[in-house]
Write a protein that holds these residues in place. Structure first.
Motif, PDB file in Angstrom:
ATOM      1  N   LYS A 198     -11.061  54.440  58.380  1.00 24.27           N
ATOM      2  CA  LYS A 198     -12.234  53.567  57.948  1.00 24.27           C
ATOM      3  C   LYS A 198     -12.899  54.584  56.999  1.00 24.27           C
ATOM      4  O   LYS A 198     -13.646  53.988  55.985  1.00 24.27           O
ATOM      5  CB  LYS A 198     -13.006  53.290  59.192  1.00 24.27           C
ATOM      6  N   ASP A 199     -12.871  55.706  57.222  1.00 25.89           N
ATOM      7  CA  ASP A 199     -13.591  56.653  56.368  1.00 25.89           C
ATOM      8  C   ASP A 199     -13.028  57.923  55.864  1.00 25.89           C
ATOM      9  O   ASP A 199     -13.129  59.151  55.626  1.00 25.89           O
ATOM     10  CB  ASP A 199     -14.878  57.395  57.361  1.00 25.89           C
ATOM     11  N   LEU A 200     -11.915  57.792  55.267  1.00 25.92           N
ATOM     12  CA  LEU A 200     -10.674  58.547  54.682  1.00 25.92           C
ATOM     13  C   LEU A 200     -11.453  59.270  53.574  1.00 25.92           C
ATOM     14  O   LEU A 200     -12.170  58.623  52.582  1.00 25.92           O
ATOM     15  CB  LEU A 200      -9.615  57.940  54.192  1.00 25.92           C
ATOM     16  N   GLY A 201     -11.492  60.616  53.531  1.00 23.69           N
ATOM     17  CA  GLY A 201     -12.069  61.433  52.317  1.00 23.69           C
ATOM     18  C   GLY A 201     -13.395  61.692  52.618  1.00 23.69           C
ATOM     19  O   GLY A 201     -14.136  62.150  51.520  1.00 23.69           O
ATOM     20  N   GLU A 202     -14.099  61.072  53.621  1.00 24.17           N
ATOM     21  CA  GLU A 202     -15.687  61.298  53.667  1.00 24.17           C
ATOM     22  C   GLU A 202     -15.998  62.844  53.981  1.00 24.17           C
ATOM     23  O   GLU A 202     -15.684  63.335  55.074  1.00 24.17           O
ATOM     24  CB  GLU A 202     -16.335  60.127  54.768  1.00 24.17           C
ATOM     25  N   GLU A 203     -16.765  63.276  53.055  1.00 24.64           N
ATOM     26  CA  GLU A 203     -17.160  64.601  53.517  1.00 24.64           C
ATOM     27  C   GLU A 203     -18.408  64.665  54.528  1.00 24.64           C
ATOM     28  O   GLU A 203     -19.493  63.993  54.565  1.00 24.64           O
ATOM     29  CB  GLU A 203     -17.726  65.317  52.176  1.00 24.64           C
ATOM     30  N   PHE A 242     -10.416  65.248  46.113  1.00 28.81           N
ATOM     31  CA  PHE A 242     -12.232  65.719  46.435  1.00 28.81           C
ATOM     32  C   PHE A 242     -12.938  65.555  45.167  1.00 28.81           C
ATOM     33  O   PHE A 242     -12.337  65.100  44.047  1.00 28.81           O
ATOM     34  CB  PHE A 242     -12.108  67.260  46.979  1.00 28.81           C
ATOM     35  N   ALA A 243     -14.262  65.397  45.140  1.00 34.50           N
ATOM     36  CA  ALA A 243     -15.140  65.305  44.173  1.00 34.50           C
ATOM     37  C   ALA A 243     -14.864  66.320  42.929  1.00 34.50           C
ATOM     38  O   ALA A 243     -14.588  67.244  42.994  1.00 34.50           O
ATOM     39  CB  ALA A 243     -16.467  65.747  44.782  1.00 34.50           C
ATOM     40  N   PRO A 244     -14.517  65.327  41.815  1.00 35.12           N
ATOM     41  CA  PRO A 244     -14.288  65.890  40.493  1.00 35.12           C
ATOM     42  C   PRO A 244     -15.431  66.632  39.637  1.00 35.12           C
ATOM     43  O   PRO A 244     -16.423  66.502  40.171  1.00 35.12           O
ATOM     44  CB  PRO A 244     -13.551  64.767  39.717  1.00 35.12           C
ATOM     45  N   LYS A 245     -14.927  67.353  38.984  1.00 32.38           N
ATOM     46  CA  LYS A 245     -16.064  68.066  38.068  1.00 32.38           C
ATOM     47  C   LYS A 245     -16.762  67.051  37.220  1.00 32.38           C
ATOM     48  O   LYS A 245     -16.217  65.819  37.068  1.00 32.38           O
ATOM     49  CB  LYS A 245     -15.409  68.959  37.118  1.00 32.38           C
ATOM     50  N   GLU A 270     -11.162  69.312  65.666  1.00 26.56           N
ATOM     51  CA  GLU A 270     -11.580  68.063  66.271  1.00 26.56           C
ATOM     52  C   GLU A 270     -10.688  67.015  66.048  1.00 26.56           C
ATOM     53  O   GLU A 270      -9.538  67.181  65.854  1.00 26.56           O
ATOM     54  CB  GLU A 270     -12.974  67.468  65.467  1.00 26.56           C
ATOM     55  N   GLU A 271     -11.050  65.823  66.309  1.00 26.80           N
ATOM     56  CA  GLU A 271     -10.090  64.552  66.040  1.00 26.80           C
ATOM     57  C   GLU A 271     -10.298  63.984  64.660  1.00 26.80           C
ATOM     58  O   GLU A 271     -11.386  63.177  64.422  1.00 26.80           O
ATOM     59  CB  GLU A 271     -10.531  63.800  67.411  1.00 26.80           C
ATOM     60  N   GLY A 272      -8.956  63.880  64.058  1.00 25.54           N
ATOM     61  CA  GLY A 272      -9.302  63.204  62.912  1.00 25.54           C
ATOM     62  C   GLY A 272      -9.938  63.804  61.673  1.00 25.54           C
ATOM     63  O   GLY A 272     -10.568  63.181  60.747  1.00 25.54           O
ATOM     64  N   SER A 273     -10.359  65.215  61.888  1.00 26.27           N
ATOM     65  CA  SER A 273     -10.913  66.033  60.683  1.00 26.27           C
ATOM     66  C   SER A 273     -10.065  66.967  60.207  1.00 26.27           C
ATOM     67  O   SER A 273      -9.409  67.719  61.055  1.00 26.27           O
ATOM     68  CB  SER A 273     -12.297  66.342  61.405  1.00 26.27           C
ATOM     69  N   LEU A 274     -10.385  67.646  58.980  1.00 22.09           N
ATOM     70  CA  LEU A 274      -9.870  68.755  58.276  1.00 22.09           C
ATOM     71  C   LEU A 274     -10.832  69.508  58.117  1.00 22.09           C
ATOM     72  O   LEU A 274     -12.048  69.030  57.561  1.00 22.09           O
ATOM     73  CB  LEU A 274      -9.108  68.206  57.175  1.00 22.09           C
ATOM     74  N   LEU A 275     -10.650  70.825  57.950  1.00 24.92           N
ATOM     75  CA  LEU A 275     -11.450  72.012  57.398  1.00 24.92           C
ATOM     76  C   LEU A 275     -10.763  72.308  56.212  1.00 24.92           C
ATOM     77  O   LEU A 275      -9.504  72.681  56.365  1.00 24.92           O
ATOM     78  CB  LEU A 275     -11.791  73.171  58.357  1.00 24.92           C
ATOM     79  N   VAL A 276     -11.431  72.216  54.956  1.00 22.91           N
ATOM     80  CA  VAL A 276     -10.781  72.806  53.852  1.00 22.91           C
ATOM     81  C   VAL A 276     -11.503  73.915  52.977  1.00 22.91           C
ATOM     82  O   VAL A 276     -12.952  73.896  52.771  1.00 22.91           O
ATOM     83  CB  VAL A 276     -10.688  71.410  52.924  1.00 22.91           C
ATOM     84  N   GLY A 277     -10.714  74.894  52.653  1.00 21.39           N
ATOM     85  CA  GLY A 277     -11.566  75.846  51.893  1.00 21.39           C
ATOM     86  C   GLY A 277     -10.891  75.900  50.656  1.00 21.39           C
ATOM     87  O   GLY A 277      -9.751  75.822  50.348  1.00 21.39           O
ATOM     88  N   PHE A 278     -11.871  76.191  49.530  1.00 17.99           N
ATOM     89  CA  PHE A 278     -11.861  76.089  48.242  1.00 17.99           C
ATOM     90  C   PHE A 278     -11.997  77.416  47.287  1.00 17.99           C
ATOM     91  O   PHE A 278     -12.774  78.153  47.814  1.00 17.99           O
ATOM     92  CB  PHE A 278     -12.549  75.087  47.528  1.00 17.99           C
TER      93      PHE A 278
END
Length: 313
Positions: A69-74, A27-30, A48-56
């Motif tokens: 095609k869009d791996l890692g796209e927020e 994910f996006a670096p400092k 959903e399909e092909g999506s992740l919820l991520v908590g930081f």
């Protein structure tokens, strides 16, 4: 399959295609390039399909694509807690996520990433204990919160909207196991009636209310101040109850294309006054699709398009 790699990244592995190499999702670096600007990954959940919820750890929640095609796209990102996020839970039925942080518990609609302000649970309501676990009931109605102090709390997050009316009487589900009845003619205070179950269907008459689920219905008298709230009658019917209607003395039940009418309050003559409609066993006229009850008549419509009337006198 996904795995949290020490809070730094997520490992994605396709168990269907063993020839496909595992992928690491970062994910996006400092600005200085050291670590992630959102903090460490606390938890993640497929939705959903092909999506992740991520908590930081810094209070952020985001949704990210895992497609080729869009791996890692927020897709969505928001900071819901000012300092820290401890854990979160997702409910696929309601499509809502609950996040626990330093200021309390927040509920987010994952379809637009907007917080439901009215559902906020401040830290004071969990005795200022740090929240360590969150869990939704399968239907999304109850959110369970566990704290480091060893306490477990259940919060009502959503309630079914149920209401019924009969002349001037209106009743509605005011809590999971409570009905409130209002006389709109007199504009009196609601009469609260405690139920034995969480109903899926309710009805109100001149003197009674009915509350049921599946094939069971409980009947209660409407009494001032809610006195004597125990059911006066409990009935089990053959088949799932689809509709209940009451008048001053009788209840009609629609179940499995049949209608049954019987006295609300048991008496020595109850059995003789109980009738099932229609008497036909075959054809479209034997299948009832709707019912209506007045003080003197029972009306029912059939699959054949006919309306039939039964005199109660």
């Amino acid at each position: 399959v996904s795995a949290n790699l020490n809070g730094k990244s997520l490992l994605l592995y396709n168990i269907v295609d063993e020839k496909e190499d595992p992928m690491e999702l970062t994910f996006a670096p400092k600005e200085n390039g050291v670590g992630c600007k959102y903090g460490e990954i606390i938890s993640h959940h497929w939705f959903e399909e092909g999506s992740l919820l991520v908590g930081f750890s810094n209070g952020y929640l985001l949704s990210v694509s895992t497609g080729a095609k869009d791996l890692g796209e927020e897709k969505n990102m928001a900071r819901f807690h000012p300092s820290a996020l401890y854990t979160f839970a997702y409910n696929p039925h309601s499509k809502r996520a609950a996040t626990a942080g330093d200021d309390g518990v927040r509920v987010i609609d994952t379809r637009d990433f907007r917080e439901s302000k009215k559902d906020f649970i401040p830290a004071e309501e969990v005795e200022d204990g740090r929240v360590t676990a969150l869990c939704w009931s399968p239907d999304g109605q109850i959110l369970t919160v566990g704290t480091a102090a060893g306490n477990v709390y259940n919060f009502l997050a959503k309630m079914s909207v149920l209401s019924a009316s009969n002349k001037v009487n209106v009743c509605y589900l005011s809590s999971l196991r409570e009905l409130s009845v209002v006389d709109c003619g007199r504009r009196t205070k609601p009469i609260d009636i405690t139920l034995k179950l969480e109903p899926a269907i309710i009805a109100v008459g001149a003197k009674h209310v009915a509350a049921g689920m599946n094939n069971r219905v409980y009947y209660h008298r409407i009494t001032p101040n809610g006195a004597g709230q125990a059911p006066i009658n409990e009935q089990e019917y053959v088949g799932i109850v689809k509709e209940v209607q009451l008048n001053h003395a009788f209840s009609v039940i629609l179940t499995d294309s049949k209608a049954m009418i019987h006295p609300i309050e048991p008496s020595p003559t109850s059995q003789s006054q109980t009738k099932t409609f229609p008497s036909r066993e075959e054809g479209s006229m034997s299948k009832i699709t709707c019912v209506a009850l007045t003080d003197e008549f029972l009306f029912y419509g059939t699959e054949a398009g006919t309306v039939e009337v039964f005199f109660l006198g």
